[in-house]
Enzyme design. Structure first.
Site, mmCIF file in Angstrom:
data_model
loop_
_atom_site.group_PDB
_atom_site.id
_atom_site.type_symbol
_atom_site.label_atom_id
_atom_site.label_comp_id
_atom_site.label_asym_id
_atom_site.label_seq_id
_atom_site.Cartn_x
_atom_site.Cartn_y
_atom_site.Cartn_z
ATOM 1 N N ARG A 227 17.042 -17.749 37.123
ATOM 2 C CA ARG A 227 16.504 -16.563 37.772
ATOM 3 C C ARG A 227 14.483 -16.544 37.212
ATOM 4 N NH1 ARG A 227 21.486 -14.571 35.089
ATOM 5 N NH2 ARG A 227 21.704 -14.667 37.367
ATOM 6 N N ILE A 229 11.935 -17.026 34.747
ATOM 7 C CA ILE A 229 10.914 -17.558 34.211
ATOM 8 C C ILE A 229 11.502 -19.208 34.557
ATOM 9 C CG2 ILE A 229 10.052 -19.262 32.514
ATOM 10 C CD1 ILE A 229 9.487 -15.838 31.493
ATOM 11 N N ASP A 248 22.392 -23.668 34.086
ATOM 12 C CA ASP A 248 22.535 -22.147 33.756
ATOM 13 C C ASP A 248 24.303 -21.921 33.735
ATOM 14 O OD1 ASP A 248 22.297 -19.511 33.838
ATOM 15 O OD2 ASP A 248 20.013 -18.637 34.868
ATOM 16 N N ASN A 298 15.243 -22.832 27.966
ATOM 17 C CA ASN A 298 14.456 -21.908 28.254
ATOM 18 C C ASN A 298 15.457 -20.713 28.392
ATOM 19 O OD1 ASN A 298 12.730 -19.788 30.365
ATOM 20 N ND2 ASN A 298 14.182 -19.962 31.683
ATOM 21 N N ALA A 299 16.986 -21.454 28.698
ATOM 22 C CA ALA A 299 18.378 -20.044 28.711
ATOM 23 C C ALA A 299 17.728 -19.308 27.512
ATOM 24 C CB ALA A 299 18.603 -20.293 28.772
ATOM 25 N N LYS A 305 19.337 -3.477 19.628
ATOM 26 C CA LYS A 305 19.475 -2.482 19.186
ATOM 27 C C LYS A 305 18.667 -2.177 17.996
ATOM 28 C CE LYS A 305 22.735 0.098 21.341
ATOM 29 N NZ LYS A 305 23.001 1.893 21.448
ATOM 30 N N TYR A 363 16.800 -10.597 18.041
ATOM 31 C CA TYR A 363 15.703 -11.350 19.526
ATOM 32 C C TYR A 363 14.420 -12.506 18.734
ATOM 33 C CZ TYR A 363 13.195 -12.510 23.570
ATOM 34 O OH TYR A 363 12.350 -13.393 24.922
#
Length: 457
Positions: A227, A229, A248, A298-299, A305, A363
């Site tokens: 899904r 990008i 994926d 890409n994953a 938080k 992230y």
């Protein structure tokens, strides 16, 4: 997800309101469509005195079918005061060897500032400062970044601006990769790329038989392809001629199968964080194709938080999926020599990895790590003639960004030079260019696909 504000602005009533109130004015961007010319108009090619790239670049542009405008004719009409429009300005600044020579930039760009067509392109060619003969030349060449980034913010109307550093030790592969870079940057493929510095050096680069299918014969692995990008990327790579292996997690199996069936790709269900994932993937690639020419990491996941409220699982999951799994897969594929000479590794970073982001320490850490991976792997793989690059998307219109609160989402869309969010295809086009066999002399780059975001600029 549709951008209702941008749609309104492009209407007659919207344009009048935006002009009167001074609101953000997102232009309609020119994006690539197969079969269309690279540019809709002529290129004005200029040069500082002593520029070393003007002649070869002129040949490259002419061979690409672009019309070149004589700088002598691109002057204001004495009667109307108008300067003839150009679809692109390309300027060879390699002849500037000290700060006094920077005046030549003003002399070229000042009369052209209002004569670039909407969605036009500005490209400045320079010498890597590290390769300059002395401190004054290095200073002047570094100054070019300020010029191009400012032009990207000033010219408006969807016009983008880039700086391309070309090594002094240019060989045939350098010229091939420079041609690939110019074709990408001048075309609609680069619609959401602006204010970037791209280095073209040495490597193994091969021009395609057909520039409309620059990935013919290439086996390309895309992770996270079900899904967003990843799905857009699989489609663009297949369009460009690649044999696509779309990977994926098993939980996304139905969506993955749908994408794979649509483009004639192979669907690979695999959890990249599993202990045996690198081995299983390597065995699959060896058994099916004997190699993989391009690996696109890409994953990725988010588990947001603030750091003080984040549990260890959120931290661990994001680092493992977004960064550690890439390292493990790269290590094994390289060890087993499944990525051949001329191969490509492309990682997906993020503007968060450059500027940071509140609530995304995990992230941002992982995405900064992807940039570190590029920095460390590029010189290590140079002798094997494998290139390593990354893209760093900004605000891209996906299902994830659609969940962002309205005010924050609108800020993300407007806080860039193009005053709008990008599309998944914008990231896909950039990755495809880095994957081309013709792009082999481009390595160690991190290209932001962010519309020249104000964050981290």
């Amino acid at each position: 997800m549709s951008d209702r504000y941008a749609s309104f602005v492009q209407s007659g009533a919207g344009r009048a309101l935006v002009k009167r109130l001074g609101l953000p004015d997102p232009p309609r961007l020119r994006r690539y469509a197969p079969g269309e010319p690279i540019l809709p108009g002529p290129v004005l090619l200029g040069s500082a005195s002593g520029g070393r790239l003007t002649e070869p670049v002129g040949r490259i542009l002419a061979a690409a079918g672009l019309a070149l405008r004589d700088p002598a004719t691109a002057v204001p009409d004495p009667t109307t005061g108008r300067t003839p429009d150009s679809a692109a300005l390309v300027y060879d600044a390699t002849g500037i060897t000290d700060s006094t020579g920077l005046r030549q930039l003003y002399d070229f760009f000042h009369p052209q500032a209002r004569a670039v067509q909407p969605s036009g392109r500005v490209i400045v060619l320079g010498t890597p400062p590290a390769e300059c003969a002395g401190t004054r030349e290095a200073t002047a060449q570094r100054a070019l970044e300020g010029l191009t980034r400012s032009i990207g913010k000033e010219f408006g109307r969807g016009i983008t601006a880039q700086l391309v550093h070309v090594t002094r030790e240019a060989d045939e592969s350098t010229w091939t990769s420079l041609e690939a870079t110019l074709r990408f940057l001048l075309s609609g493929r680069s619609a959401y790329v602006s204010g970037q510095v791209i280095r073209v050096g040495a490597g193994q680069a091969t021009a395609p038989v057909d520039w409309e299918r620059p990935l013919d014969g290439q086996v390309v692995l895309v992770t996270g392809a079900a899904r967003g990008i990843g799905a857009a990327l699989a489609r663009v790579l297949a369009r460009d001629g690649a044999t696509v292996l779309a990977l994926d997690v098993p939980a996304a199996g139905d969506e993955l199968a749908s994408v794979a069936n649509e483009i004639g790709a192979s669907a690979v269900q695999l959890d990249l964080t599993a202990a045996d994932a690198p081995t299983r993937l390597a065995e699959y690639l060896a058994g099916r194709h004997g190699r993989v020419d391009v690996v696109v990491h890409n994953a990725g996941i988010t588990r947001d938080k603030t750091l003080g409220r984040m549990d260890a699982d959120r931290w661990n999951q994001v680092i493992d999926v977004n960064l550690s799994s890439q390292e493990r897969i790269n290590d094994l594929l390289l060890e087993r020599e499944l990525i051949p000479a001329g191969g490509r590794i492309v990682g997906v970073s993020s503007i968060a990895g450059i500027a940071g982001n509140r609530g995304q320490t995990n992230y941002a850490t992982s995405k900064a790590g992807v940039i570190g991976l590029v920095d460390s792997l590029a010189p290590a793989l140079r002798e094997r003639r494998i290139s390593v690059n990354a893209v760093a998307p900004g605000f891209i219109e996906t299902r994830l960004t659609a969940r962002i609160p309205l005010v924050v989402r609108e800020a993300g869309r407007r806080m860039n030079s193009l005053a709008q969010g990008g599309l998944p295809v914008d990231v896909a086009e950039t990755i495809s260019w880095l994957a081309w066999p013709a792009s082999g002399a481009i390595s160690g780059n991190v290209v932001r696909v962010c519309g020249q975001s104000l964050l981290g600029a």
